[in-house]
Scaffold this active site. Sequence first.
Site, short mmCIF file in Angstrom:
data_model
loop_
_atom_site.label_atom_id
_atom_site.label_comp_id
_atom_site.label_asym_id
_atom_site.label_seq_id
_atom_site.Cartn_x
_atom_site.Cartn_y
_atom_site.Cartn_z
N ALA A 66 12.75 -16.72 24.39
CA ALA A 66 12.53 -17.20 23.30
C ALA A 66 12.20 -18.64 22.99
O ALA A 66 12.42 -19.42 23.55
CB ALA A 66 14.62 -17.20 23.30
N GLY A 111 14.70 -13.11 25.84
CA GLY A 111 13.89 -12.15 25.53
C GLY A 111 13.28 -11.39 25.23
O GLY A 111 13.33 -9.92 24.47
N GLU A 114 14.71 -8.12 27.21
CA GLU A 114 15.12 -7.62 25.92
C GLU A 114 14.60 -6.96 25.29
O GLU A 114 15.10 -5.81 25.09
CB GLU A 114 16.74 -8.92 25.78
CG GLU A 114 17.49 -9.25 26.76
CD GLU A 114 18.27 -10.27 26.07
OE1 GLU A 114 19.55 -10.16 26.01
OE2 GLU A 114 18.15 -11.60 25.67
N GLU A 134 18.30 -16.94 31.46
CA GLU A 134 19.41 -17.95 30.39
C GLU A 134 20.82 -18.75 31.80
O GLU A 134 20.94 -19.80 30.59
CB GLU A 134 19.90 -16.78 29.96
CG GLU A 134 19.03 -16.33 28.53
CD GLU A 134 18.43 -15.12 29.21
OE1 GLU A 134 17.45 -14.75 28.06
OE2 GLU A 134 18.44 -14.64 30.65
#
Length: 255
Positions: A66, A111, A114, A134
Amino acid sequence: MNYESIKLNIEDKIATLTINRPDSLNALNAQVFSDLDQAFDLLAADQSVRCIIVTGSGEKSFVAGADIKEFSSYNAEEAKALSKRGHIIFSKIENLNKPVIAAINGFALGGGLELAMACHIRYASDNAKLGLPEVTLGLIPGYGGTQRLPKLVGKGMANEMIFSAKMISAEKAKSVGLVNDIFSQQELLEKAKELAAQIAKNSPQGIAKAIEAVNASETEHGMSKEIDCFGDLFAKDDFKEGVSAFLEKRKPSFN
């Protein structure tokens, strides 16, 4: 449509969606999410598209996570809204009525991993690195990572990856079931297109129901969902064409 952060090409029933932010290693930001949301709505409705490939621009990164700068000042409620938006878009991909293949051409972190896990099939380049870092930021994966990773690799391996924040190689990812296959950087997209072309020959109605049934496999209603999907297909044109082609010893033509 024109998109700011992605490129979309449709050819021979295959859509190739490329996340195009090479200066930031294709990091996810609000614009990428907006473009992905619109693009997948378009692709779901486009009956000429039978299969979708998602990849990143360049040879370094699929999606390197991200865009941290964008949410570094968020409060708790803003962060929950961000996570919810990611969940909605990635669930849209996971439950799309046609297969989505992730061609992981480098880093797939946070992300980015993901996003790849929301796709139905994952191919990786031999230089790919995958991980969920994270916790190094005092966070957890927020776009479905804590839920999808254990289903793919088992709870123990998922815990190891999430708690340690370490990156794993493409070879390790394949050995634990996180990616389906590995190819060279030069072969990756072509191999993904070969698979997409093979998928595109098959019944889109059958595949859509297969996605629905497989996605229900982790629920208590999985078996009954399979029965319903199986039965529903007997009323579809693809079933009639597929059976006729089989009996007539010809290749089916699914429209």
